[in-house]
Design a protein around this motif. Structure first.
Motif, PDB file in Angstrom:
ATOM      1  N   HIS A 168       5.739 -21.316   5.660  1.00 58.94           N
ATOM      2  CA  HIS A 168       6.388 -21.990   4.533  1.00 58.94           C
ATOM      3  C   HIS A 168       6.865 -23.375   4.946  1.00 58.94           C
ATOM      4  CE1 HIS A 168       6.242 -19.030   1.422  1.00 58.94           C
ATOM      5  NE2 HIS A 168       6.775 -18.092   2.183  1.00 58.94           N
ATOM      6  N   VAL A 169       6.735 -24.319   4.009  1.00 53.64           N
ATOM      7  CA  VAL A 169       7.155 -25.696   4.265  1.00 53.64           C
ATOM      8  C   VAL A 169       8.105 -26.175   3.171  1.00 53.64           C
ATOM      9  CG1 VAL A 169       5.187 -26.414   5.652  1.00 53.64           C
ATOM     10  CG2 VAL A 169       4.996 -26.476   3.174  1.00 53.64           C
ATOM     11  N   VAL A 269      15.577 -22.090   8.890  1.00 53.74           N
ATOM     12  CA  VAL A 269      14.852 -23.363   8.947  1.00 53.74           C
ATOM     13  C   VAL A 269      14.301 -23.573  10.352  1.00 53.74           C
ATOM     14  CG1 VAL A 269      15.087 -25.871   8.763  1.00 53.74           C
ATOM     15  CG2 VAL A 269      16.205 -24.381   7.081  1.00 53.74           C
ATOM     16  N   THR A 270      13.078 -24.116  10.408  1.00 53.18           N
ATOM     17  CA  THR A 270      12.425 -24.361  11.690  1.00 53.18           C
ATOM     18  C   THR A 270      11.561 -25.607  11.583  1.00 53.18           C
ATOM     19  OG1 THR A 270      11.015 -23.354  13.391  1.00 53.18           O
ATOM     20  CG2 THR A 270      10.379 -22.980  11.108  1.00 53.18           C
ATOM     21  N   ARG A 275      -0.850 -29.469   8.594  1.00 49.20           N
ATOM     22  CA  ARG A 275      -2.238 -29.770   8.936  1.00 49.20           C
ATOM     23  C   ARG A 275      -2.578 -31.222   8.576  1.00 49.20           C
ATOM     24  NH1 ARG A 275      -7.423 -25.846   7.610  1.00 49.20           N
ATOM     25  NH2 ARG A 275      -8.912 -26.895   8.974  1.00 49.20           N
ATOM     26  N   GLY A 276      -3.146 -31.925   9.536  1.00 49.64           N
ATOM     27  CA  GLY A 276      -3.535 -33.305   9.318  1.00 49.64           C
ATOM     28  C   GLY A 276      -2.403 -34.300   9.435  1.00 49.64           C
ATOM     29  N   ILE A 277      -1.173 -33.823   9.591  1.00 47.86           N
ATOM     30  CA  ILE A 277      -0.021 -34.719   9.643  1.00 47.86           C
ATOM     31  C   ILE A 277       0.706 -34.621  10.970  1.00 47.86           C
ATOM     32  CG2 ILE A 277       2.215 -35.273   8.600  1.00 47.86           C
ATOM     33  CD1 ILE A 277       1.077 -34.286   5.927  1.00 47.86           C
ATOM     34  N   GLY A 278       0.952 -33.394  11.423  1.00 44.69           N
ATOM     35  CA  GLY A 278       1.699 -33.174  12.646  1.00 44.69           C
ATOM     36  C   GLY A 278       2.986 -32.425  12.370  1.00 44.69           C
ATOM     37  N   THR A 279       3.801 -32.281  13.388  1.00 47.23           N
ATOM     38  CA  THR A 279       5.042 -31.520  13.263  1.00 47.23           C
ATOM     39  C   THR A 279       6.134 -32.378  12.637  1.00 47.23           C
ATOM     40  OG1 THR A 279       4.503 -30.144  15.171  1.00 47.23           O
ATOM     41  CG2 THR A 279       6.822 -30.258  14.523  1.00 47.23           C
ATOM     42  N   ILE A 280       6.784 -31.813  11.606  1.00 45.35           N
ATOM     43  CA  ILE A 280       7.909 -32.472  10.939  1.00 45.35           C
ATOM     44  C   ILE A 280       9.149 -31.630  11.215  1.00 45.35           C
ATOM     45  CG2 ILE A 280       8.879 -33.254   8.748  1.00 45.35           C
ATOM     46  CD1 ILE A 280       6.044 -33.474   7.662  1.00 45.35           C
TER      47      ILE A 280
END
Length: 374
Positions: A168-169, A269-270, A275-280
């Protein structure tokens, strides 16, 4: 049909377009965050009807598209196990992993089933006590509450053979990441109404103030989109940067407190890779310690996977709003809905899928094509 036909009225669309044209005095770049809004815009040609000075940038608002390749590959490994029944919504079955998709896993004997609710998967677990049942839980704040409720139910009922593979984002951290990018051209946002119907709007004023960008909460019908654009352009022209709820029939400022309480109980929250962007940072949810027994990543310990993104796929740039889908060399040639290189071509909310479905191949529309909402 109430709340549908009246939001597709061609006469009202022309009036809104006239107001937008009368307001604009300089170029503006707006990002619609939600993939559902992108499909409405492309289907009805809204971007082609707007004044040349108003550009719509398609954002990373497709939950299928931003699910990281590593999670897709984990899903494929779990789904291929003979003791597993793997359940998912249908839009995940064609999403390509490093070397296959869920359809191919099923064709090789994997028990992959399409369900219409995570509670359907929980019922399958009750009916098959000697097999492990996994539900693929992805999405933004919109789909997180039913997945949280299902984990809560599994724990309450003591169903030991059920687990969730969660990816989940959350939208606000994504907006922050977009605005902090050196290549950012976004000057305002059309926020996703369904996300705000769950979470409310309390996280947006700080973002609007810090980055000095208008954020207008918008629905999904053509007139919803046009009204959102009208309000956004009006703020930009006045030098304002506030949060405006243009979708009050579905969104309350406080959102849905019951859904928020369920999310707080089940998830934490983590940091999350997109995908295609990186870690936020702080951009996702995972199951909390209380629900760790229902976390498929822990239950199956799928580690050591080597992921491979196709070199020709530019979906990451599409998701960041850096290019339009038809500007990718693979679009419509080596990358089609039948032979997708990335999830943006197969998801029902993917920008590439919208451009392919509605034949946006990079050529300008004829005068007959560029008419208000049909």
């Amino acid at each position: 049909m109430k709340y549908l036909d009246e939001f597709q009225d061609p006469g009202l669309a022309r009036r809104l377009l006239d107001e937008i044209r009368a307001t604009v005095t300089r170029p503006w770049a707006l990002m619609e965050v939600c993939g559902g809004q992108t499909h409405t815009i492309i289907r009805h040609g809204i971007d082609q009807l707007l004044p040349d000075d108003v550009e719509l940038i398609h954002g990373p608002g497709c939950p299928v598209c931003v699910t990281p390749l590593e999670v897709i590959d984990k899903a494929l490994e779990i789904a291929a196990r003979p003791d597993v029944i793997f359940c998912s919504f249908g839009d995940m079955l064609r999403v390509p992993g490093s070397d296959r998709d869920l359809f191919q896993v099923r064709s090789h004997g994997g028990d992959v089933r399409v369900v219409y609710s995570p509670l359907d998967a929980l019922k399958i677990a009750q009916q098959n006590p000697h097999r492990q049942v996994v539900f693929f839980g992805i999405g933004f704040e919109t789909t997180a509450p039913p997945n949280a409720m299902t984990a809560h139910q599994a724990r309450r009922l003591g169903i030991p053979n059920f687990s969730l593979l969660v990816s989940h984002v959350r939208v606000p951290p994504a907006i922050e990441a977009i605005m902090q990018s050196p290549s950012c051209r976004v000057q305002a946002f059309l926020a996703a109404g369904h996300v705000c119907s769950v979470m409310g709007i309390r996280e947006y004023p700080e973002l609007a103030e810090r980055f000095r960008v208008p954020i207008v909460v918008t629905g999904f019908e053509p007139l919803d989109i046009l009204e959102g654009i009208r309000r956004t352009v009006r703020q930009l022209e006045r030098g304002e940067h506030t949060v405006d709820n243009a979708y009050p029939r579905a969104v309350r400022p406080e959102g849905n407190p019951a859904a928020q309480a369920m999310l707080a109980d089940v998830f934490e929250v983590t940091d999350r890779a997109w995908r295609g962007i990186g870690t936020i940072p702080a951009s996702g949810w995972r199951l909390s310690e209380r629900y760790r027994d229902y976390d498929a990543e822990y239950r199956f310990s799928v580690e050591g996977l080597t992921t491979r993104e196709p070199a020709a796929c530019r979906s990451g740039e599409v998701l960041q709003g850096l290019i339009k889908p038809h500007e990718c060399e693979a679009f419509g040639t080596t990358c089609t809905p039948r032979t997708p290189l990335g999830a943006t071509m197969v998801s029902s909310e993917g920008a590439c899928a919208a451009y392919y479905l509605y034949r946006r191949l990079g050529t300008p529309p004829t005068p007959q094509e560029a008419s208000p909402v049909a």
